[in-house]
Design a protein around this motif. Structure first.
Motif, PDB file in Angstrom:
ATOM      1  N   PRO A   1      10.843  72.507  35.106  1.00 48.75           N
ATOM      2  CA  PRO A   1       9.931  73.362  36.188  1.00 48.75           C
ATOM      3  C   PRO A   1      10.751  74.005  37.060  1.00 48.75           C
ATOM      4  O   PRO A   1      10.227  75.066  37.622  1.00 48.75           O
ATOM      5  CB  PRO A   1       9.492  71.747  37.103  1.00 48.75           C
ATOM      6  CG  PRO A   1       9.455  70.657  36.325  1.00 48.75           C
ATOM      7  CD  PRO A   1      10.831  70.944  35.033  1.00 48.75           C
ATOM      8  N   SER A   2      12.025  73.826  37.190  1.00 49.85           N
ATOM      9  CA  SER A   2      12.683  74.726  37.954  1.00 49.85           C
ATOM     10  C   SER A   2      13.266  76.199  37.129  1.00 49.85           C
ATOM     11  O   SER A   2      13.721  77.003  37.830  1.00 49.85           O
ATOM     12  CB  SER A   2      13.929  74.024  38.683  1.00 49.85           C
ATOM     13  OG  SER A   2      14.891  73.736  37.256  1.00 49.85           O
ATOM     14  N   ALA A   3      12.998  76.265  35.890  1.00 50.60           N
ATOM     15  CA  ALA A   3      13.386  77.473  35.008  1.00 50.60           C
ATOM     16  C   ALA A   3      12.374  78.491  35.526  1.00 50.60           C
ATOM     17  O   ALA A   3      11.495  78.496  35.463  1.00 50.60           O
ATOM     18  CB  ALA A   3      13.378  76.952  33.747  1.00 50.60           C
ATOM     19  N   PRO A   4      13.056  79.657  35.544  1.00 47.34           N
ATOM     20  CA  PRO A   4      12.323  80.954  35.868  1.00 47.34           C
ATOM     21  C   PRO A   4      11.455  81.316  34.741  1.00 47.34           C
ATOM     22  O   PRO A   4      11.505  80.834  33.335  1.00 47.34           O
ATOM     23  CB  PRO A   4      13.295  81.953  36.125  1.00 47.34           C
ATOM     24  CG  PRO A   4      14.700  81.554  35.040  1.00 47.34           C
ATOM     25  CD  PRO A   4      14.670  79.966  35.128  1.00 47.34           C
ATOM     26  N   GLU A   5      10.104  81.979  34.966  1.00 48.94           N
ATOM     27  CA  GLU A   5       9.313  82.616  33.836  1.00 48.94           C
ATOM     28  C   GLU A   5       9.478  83.829  33.916  1.00 48.94           C
ATOM     29  O   GLU A   5      10.119  84.469  34.589  1.00 48.94           O
ATOM     30  CB  GLU A   5       7.856  82.167  34.450  1.00 48.94           C
ATOM     31  CG  GLU A   5       7.705  80.585  34.540  1.00 48.94           C
ATOM     32  CD  GLU A   5       6.206  80.514  35.073  1.00 48.94           C
ATOM     33  OE1 GLU A   5       5.399  80.956  34.390  1.00 48.94           O
ATOM     34  OE2 GLU A   5       6.197  79.469  35.852  1.00 48.94           O
ATOM     35  N   GLU A   6       8.807  84.643  33.069  1.00 48.29           N
ATOM     36  CA  GLU A   6       9.061  86.005  32.791  1.00 48.29           C
ATOM     37  C   GLU A   6       8.961  86.713  33.941  1.00 48.29           C
ATOM     38  O   GLU A   6       7.876  86.778  34.836  1.00 48.29           O
ATOM     39  CB  GLU A   6       7.836  86.542  31.674  1.00 48.29           C
ATOM     40  CG  GLU A   6       8.136  88.087  31.692  1.00 48.29           C
ATOM     41  CD  GLU A   6       7.037  88.294  30.219  1.00 48.29           C
ATOM     42  OE1 GLU A   6       6.591  89.374  30.194  1.00 48.29           O
ATOM     43  OE2 GLU A   6       6.313  87.461  29.757  1.00 48.29           O
ATOM     44  N   GLY A   7       9.770  87.733  34.354  1.00 48.86           N
ATOM     45  CA  GLY A   7       9.799  88.576  35.471  1.00 48.86           C
ATOM     46  C   GLY A   7      10.317  87.851  36.773  1.00 48.86           C
ATOM     47  O   GLY A   7      10.637  88.553  37.679  1.00 48.86           O
TER      48      GLY A   7
ATOM     49  N   ASP B   1      21.446  82.643  33.064  1.00 47.26           N
ATOM     50  CA  ASP B   1      20.055  82.485  32.239  1.00 47.26           C
ATOM     51  C   ASP B   1      19.981  83.794  31.409  1.00 47.26           C
ATOM     52  O   ASP B   1      19.292  84.732  31.714  1.00 47.26           O
ATOM     53  CB  ASP B   1      18.981  82.327  33.435  1.00 47.26           C
ATOM     54  CG  ASP B   1      17.703  82.025  32.877  1.00 47.26           C
ATOM     55  OD1 ASP B   1      17.611  82.085  31.428  1.00 47.26           O
ATOM     56  OD2 ASP B   1      16.743  81.467  33.224  1.00 47.26           O
ATOM     57  N   LEU B   2      20.577  83.703  30.495  1.00 54.86           N
ATOM     58  CA  LEU B   2      20.508  85.010  29.589  1.00 54.86           C
ATOM     59  C   LEU B   2      19.162  85.234  28.817  1.00 54.86           C
ATOM     60  O   LEU B   2      18.873  86.252  28.684  1.00 54.86           O
ATOM     61  CB  LEU B   2      21.518  84.800  28.421  1.00 54.86           C
ATOM     62  CG  LEU B   2      23.022  84.657  28.690  1.00 54.86           C
ATOM     63  CD1 LEU B   2      23.931  84.517  27.389  1.00 54.86           C
ATOM     64  CD2 LEU B   2      23.449  86.153  29.685  1.00 54.86           C
ATOM     65  N   THR B   3      18.495  84.388  28.618  1.00 51.69           N
ATOM     66  CA  THR B   3      17.063  84.369  28.088  1.00 51.69           C
ATOM     67  C   THR B   3      16.299  85.271  29.119  1.00 51.69           C
ATOM     68  O   THR B   3      15.464  86.139  28.618  1.00 51.69           O
ATOM     69  CB  THR B   3      16.507  83.288  27.786  1.00 51.69           C
ATOM     70  OG1 THR B   3      17.178  82.368  26.889  1.00 51.69           O
ATOM     71  CG2 THR B   3      15.156  83.262  27.045  1.00 51.69           C
ATOM     72  N   THR B   4      16.193  84.934  30.224  1.00 49.82           N
ATOM     73  CA  THR B   4      15.423  85.751  31.196  1.00 49.82           C
ATOM     74  C   THR B   4      15.934  86.914  31.434  1.00 49.82           C
ATOM     75  O   THR B   4      15.137  87.941  31.934  1.00 49.82           O
ATOM     76  CB  THR B   4      15.430  84.814  32.550  1.00 49.82           C
ATOM     77  OG1 THR B   4      14.941  83.664  32.520  1.00 49.82           O
ATOM     78  CG2 THR B   4      14.548  85.800  33.593  1.00 49.82           C
ATOM     79  N   GLU B   5      17.381  87.053  31.667  1.00 48.92           N
ATOM     80  CA  GLU B   5      17.916  88.560  31.656  1.00 48.92           C
ATOM     81  C   GLU B   5      17.281  89.436  30.551  1.00 48.92           C
ATOM     82  O   GLU B   5      17.233  90.417  30.660  1.00 48.92           O
ATOM     83  CB  GLU B   5      19.573  88.272  31.797  1.00 48.92           C
ATOM     84  CG  GLU B   5      20.020  87.764  33.020  1.00 48.92           C
ATOM     85  CD  GLU B   5      21.531  87.817  33.068  1.00 48.92           C
ATOM     86  OE1 GLU B   5      22.194  88.195  32.087  1.00 48.92           O
ATOM     87  OE2 GLU B   5      22.078  87.029  33.795  1.00 48.92           O
ATOM     88  N   ALA B   6      17.253  88.786  29.393  1.00 46.73           N
ATOM     89  CA  ALA B   6      16.913  89.487  28.022  1.00 46.73           C
ATOM     90  C   ALA B   6      15.362  90.099  28.267  1.00 46.73           C
ATOM     91  O   ALA B   6      14.978  91.293  28.149  1.00 46.73           O
ATOM     92  CB  ALA B   6      17.034  88.778  26.895  1.00 46.73           C
ATOM     93  N   ILE B   7      14.885  89.355  28.638  1.00 41.68           N
ATOM     94  CA  ILE B   7      13.147  89.718  28.951  1.00 41.68           C
ATOM     95  C   ILE B   7      13.324  90.726  29.939  1.00 41.68           C
ATOM     96  O   ILE B   7      12.272  91.595  29.796  1.00 41.68           O
ATOM     97  CB  ILE B   7      12.354  88.329  29.241  1.00 41.68           C
ATOM     98  CG1 ILE B   7      12.455  87.329  28.025  1.00 41.68           C
ATOM     99  CG2 ILE B   7      10.979  88.746  29.953  1.00 41.68           C
ATOM    100  CD1 ILE B   7      11.599  86.050  28.318  1.00 41.68           C
ATOM    101  N   ASP B   8      13.879  90.495  31.195  1.00 40.64           N
ATOM    102  CA  ASP B   8      13.894  91.685  32.216  1.00 40.64           C
ATOM    103  C   ASP B   8      14.403  92.904  31.508  1.00 40.64           C
ATOM    104  O   ASP B   8      13.868  93.906  31.777  1.00 40.64           O
ATOM    105  CB  ASP B   8      14.878  91.057  33.259  1.00 40.64           C
ATOM    106  CG  ASP B   8      14.361  89.927  34.197  1.00 40.64           C
ATOM    107  OD1 ASP B   8      13.142  89.531  33.937  1.00 40.64           O
ATOM    108  OD2 ASP B   8      15.019  89.307  34.948  1.00 40.64           O
ATOM    109  N   PHE B   9      15.489  92.891  30.832  1.00 39.75           N
ATOM    110  CA  PHE B   9      15.890  93.888  30.112  1.00 39.75           C
ATOM    111  C   PHE B   9      14.931  94.644  29.393  1.00 39.75           C
ATOM    112  O   PHE B   9      14.611  95.967  29.328  1.00 39.75           O
ATOM    113  CB  PHE B   9      17.307  93.914  29.410  1.00 39.75           C
ATOM    114  CG  PHE B   9      17.772  94.940  28.425  1.00 39.75           C
ATOM    115  CD1 PHE B   9      18.357  95.851  28.990  1.00 39.75           C
ATOM    116  CD2 PHE B   9      17.440  94.997  27.010  1.00 39.75           C
ATOM    117  CE1 PHE B   9      18.926  97.190  28.323  1.00 39.75           C
ATOM    118  CE2 PHE B   9      17.665  96.386  26.417  1.00 39.75           C
ATOM    119  CZ  PHE B   9      18.510  97.196  26.885  1.00 39.75           C
ATOM    120  N   ALA B  10      14.052  93.959  28.585  1.00 46.40           N
ATOM    121  CA  ALA B  10      12.940  94.591  27.528  1.00 46.40           C
ATOM    122  C   ALA B  10      11.935  95.135  28.389  1.00 46.40           C
ATOM    123  O   ALA B  10      11.595  96.390  28.088  1.00 46.40           O
ATOM    124  CB  ALA B  10      12.458  93.551  26.573  1.00 46.40           C
TER     125      ALA B  10
END
Length: 444
Positions: free
Chosen positions: A230-236, A243-252
């Motif tokens: 529940p504490s993990a960030p969502e898209e945006g 948190d590389l996954t969220t950074e990658a989504i932000d980059f795209a």
């Protein structure tokens, strides 16, 4: 069942290899025929080939499937008679058979309904195509009978999709695509509409490490699905350190927003984000080759809006990030009067150390012939606005994301002379329109 579905996912790689050795030549509009794919034990595939015709008997499929003892059914078909395709789908369900589809073989139009008959289903993105169902021109009928026939067929299709556990959104989408065009389904659409059956897919923990000859497995979390944490960030959302996954989504998201700016700014950004050597649509090239390609495109389409379809982004990071998603676009050249609109899949490999793109590929999924308005982007804005204004959770992460994205997309539409509302109008009457002297303008 999970074990069987794991084998089915590996079969995607298996079919691709077998196609190099098995001749798949067909007669354009021949009756349905069958192709056996002989693989490793437990990996036998049966391919349904050709156009579905009224005279085709699904009992022949039943006999062929049982004689061969196939493990899954695939298709190499441009479509045909919808009623026949549905009868094949029901036969597939009665056999308790799995269906599997890869891009190397075609399953379009009516074939999509036959595919839906699988008790377990897996299709690669871009492998299932749909368009509007039409009645045969060979059957003369008056308008009243034509309307009645269409209504009856529509009801039959909805009932069939419901029985198969597939969302009627599949039919709704197909009705929006002209019968002379084709629209290939994205991974997100196949997941959300249960065309694929992800609830049966094993988790990495259940399936264990993939064997050496299996297709590459990517553990990617759809960006629009709730995180197990529940504490993990969502898209945006702002991402915590590491948190590389969220950074990658932000980059795209940022990549496509930057590409939507004026050409000088867009090309300056592109120069900063590509590695010196890039795998560009399957070919290793120098960075300069990529930049020349981007510059040529920008010159041809000097005004552009590219926006990632909300919820379509996925990313998997382990040192480098592999990300993919669906982008919708509208472009215009004032000098030539030409416009371009459509939707495409894209994939990046992003080096998290250098913050540069090392690989790029993609595929156009749909083009909107003759489009003069950025309808796809307007629809995105409206959907985001509905979430932003209609959510009861005003401080929720998804609500804030939607509001933020809406307010980023609005100025891009404004830049292409599309405005929301006119001065003096009540807010409830505001609509998107071609800007004029009385239009409200987004503040940049």
């Amino acid at each position: 069942m999970l074990e069987g579905w794991g084998r089915m996912r590996k079969s995607v790689s298996l079919i691709s290899m077998l196609l190099a050795f098995v001749a798949m030549a067909g007669e354009g509009h021949a009756a349905i025929s069958y192709q056996r794919l002989d693989g490793a034990p437990g990996e036998r595939g049966l391919v349904i080939k050709g156009v579905f015709e009224f005279s085709d008997d699904p009992m022949k499929l039943v006999d062929e499937y049982r004689q061969y003892q196939a493990d899954y059914i695939s298709f190499d078909s441009p479509g045909g008679n919808v009623v026949t395709a549905i009868s094949f789908g029901r036969a597939i369900r009665a056999l308790n058979a799995r269906t599997l589809q890869i891009r190397a073989m075609e399953c379009a139009s009516a074939c999509a309904f036959a595919f839906a008959g699988g008790v377990e289903r897996f299709a690669e993105p871009g492998s299932i195509g749909v368009h509007r169902v039409s009645l045969s021109d060979d059957v003369p009928m008056d308008n009243k009978l034509a309307v009645s026939s269409v209504q009856s067929l529509t009801g039959d299709i909805i009932g069939y999709l419901t029985d198969m556990g597939v969302s009627p959104n599949l039919l709704q989408l197909s009705l929006s695509i002209d019968s002379t065009d084709i629209r290939y389904l994205t991974a997100a659409e196949m997941r959300d509409w249960n065309i694929n059956t992800p609830e049966n897919m094993p988790s990495p923990q259940e399936s264990g490490s993939p064997p050496a000859d299996a297709a590459p497995q990517v553990s990617a979390k759809p960006a629009d699905m709730p995180s197990a944490d529940p504490s993990a960030p969502e898209e945006g959302a702002a991402s915590p350190p590491g948190d590389l996954t969220t950074e990658a989504i932000d980059f795209a998201n940022r990549y496509n927003d930057e590409w939507s700016k004026d050409s000088a700014s867009a090309l300056a950004f592109m120069k900063s984000v590509y590695a010196d050597e890039v795998s560009f649509f399957g070919t290793s090239v120098d960075k300069d080759v990529v930049l020349k390609d981007k510059a040529a495109f920008a010159q041809h389409w000097p005004e552009r809006i590219y926006s990632v379809k909300p919820g379509s982004l996925t990313a998997s990071c382990a040192g480098k990030c592999e990300m993919s998603g669906v982008v919708e676009w509208f472009a215009r050249n004032r000098d030539t009067g030409r416009t371009s609109s459509g939707m495409a899949e894209f994939s990046f490999v992003w080096n998290t150390a250098s913050l540069q793109i090392e690989s790029e590929t993609g595929k156009v999924l749909a083009t909107d012939k003759g489009a003069k308005a950025p309808d796809r982007l307007i629809d995105q804005w409206i959907g985001l606005d509905d979430i932003c204004r209609g959510s009861l959770d005003r401080e929720g992460v998804k609500t804030l994301q939607a509001c933020k994205r809406r307010d980023e997309l609005g100025p891009l539409l404004d830049r292409l002379d599309w405005c929301y509302g006119r001065e003096g109008e009540a807010g409830m009457d505001w609509e998107w329109h071609k800007c004029d002297a009385n239009s409200r303008r987004y503040a940049e």
